[in-house]
Enzyme design. Sequence first.
Site, PDB file in Angstrom:
ATOM      1  N   ASP A 100     -18.534 -20.759   0.624  1.00 11.53           N
ATOM      2  CA  ASP A 100     -17.625 -21.888   0.393  1.00 11.53           C
ATOM      3  C   ASP A 100     -18.385 -23.217   0.475  1.00 11.53           C
ATOM      4  OD1 ASP A 100     -15.109 -22.804  -0.285  1.00 11.53           O
ATOM      5  OD2 ASP A 100     -14.408 -22.973   1.775  1.00 11.53           O
ATOM      6  N   GLY A 153      -6.470 -33.589  10.464  1.00 13.98           N
ATOM      7  CA  GLY A 153      -5.976 -33.130   9.167  1.00 13.98           C
ATOM      8  C   GLY A 153      -5.508 -31.684   9.214  1.00 13.98           C
ATOM      9  N   LYS A 169      -9.488 -26.687  16.669  1.00 10.31           N
ATOM     10  CA  LYS A 169      -8.855 -26.116  15.477  1.00 10.31           C
ATOM     11  C   LYS A 169      -7.748 -25.158  15.913  1.00 10.31           C
ATOM     12  CE  LYS A 169     -11.182 -25.170  11.793  1.00 10.31           C
ATOM     13  NZ  LYS A 169     -12.134 -24.609  10.795  1.00 10.31           N
ATOM     14  N   GLY A 189      -5.169 -27.983   6.822  1.00  7.57           N
ATOM     15  CA  GLY A 189      -5.495 -27.197   5.648  1.00  7.57           C
ATOM     16  C   GLY A 189      -4.436 -26.148   5.405  1.00  7.57           C
ATOM     17  N   SER A 190      -4.769 -25.162   4.599  1.00  6.72           N
ATOM     18  CA  SER A 190      -3.795 -24.128   4.260  1.00  6.72           C
ATOM     19  C   SER A 190      -3.442 -23.251   5.451  1.00  6.72           C
ATOM     20  CB  SER A 190      -4.331 -23.252   3.122  1.00  6.72           C
ATOM     21  OG  SER A 190      -4.548 -24.023   1.964  1.00  6.72           O
ATOM     22  N   PHE A 191      -4.409 -23.066   6.372  1.00  5.88           N
ATOM     23  CA  PHE A 191      -4.184 -22.144   7.472  1.00  5.88           C
ATOM     24  C   PHE A 191      -4.378 -22.761   8.847  1.00  5.88           C
ATOM     25  CE2 PHE A 191      -4.811 -19.347   3.922  1.00  5.88           C
ATOM     26  CZ  PHE A 191      -3.942 -18.299   4.163  1.00  5.88           C
TER      27      PHE A 191
END
Length: 282
Positions: free
Chosen positions: A150, A35, A57, A37-39
């Site tokens: 978070d 997947g 990652k 994400g934003s970054f």
Amino acid sequence: MLGAWWQRWRRDWMDYPLREGTVYAGRYRIERFIGMGSFGQAYRCTDLTSGAAVLLKRGKPSKRGQAREMLKRESDMLRRLDHPQIPKRLDYSVHRREEVLVMELVEGDSLEHAIMEQGRTFSACEALHIVRQLLQPLKHMHEKGYVHRDVRIPNVLVSGDRVYLIDVGLACRIGDTSSAAGEERHGGRAPSGFADSWGAAKHRMRVPEPASDLYGLGHLFLFMMYAGYKPAAEGQEERGWEEELALDLEVKAFVQGLLESRWRSAAACERELERVLKEACL
């Protein structure tokens, strides 16, 4: 209009996932794209050196320096943490102009996936037991001098009987008010895992103190409760969670304590939760 289209096309092209079968840095064979994400992007890989399955990652190329900074920050944080419910850092690799973080791969589903995709619901006692498990890695982080900032359903993985806390990209030193890395990672859109307005919740969540993580646990509990909530009648006037959810008085008081920062440490919160579990979940 044309300029905006070009920028979007160029960004999407830069961030196109790596192909399955690609061997990254001569060591990590990409098996599946997990997947984005934003970054960053996440991949399931095989470490050709050890044969183990790992999580890789990669910072999104379109985010450049900002993505690299956040990835390096997460790597440095994980190097200092050592807890069985926090995935371990295995490697930080530099390949050409990119950097990747390699971590222990945890097989399981996030609470977000379980609730949103699988339609799972939780009893109050089941949710409290998940909260109790999450207090363990949080207590470790706090004792090491860090706050997660978070604690939400996308960042909780359930694997068998064990619950994992992931994604320390927004974590910082307790008391570090200058730390703002990744503050806008959600781009203003309210993410899943909160029971009230994202603006107010985000502000409280980001305060660099242990009580912020306990506040996050309070919202996480409420989100699990609302997964199975059905209003008594269509069009019923919206009420506060205290009225809408049928919770034992001890449980309700505990959740209020999480949201009101009644406890300043995970250890103190844990002691109270053990008492509540004995009273409400025999």
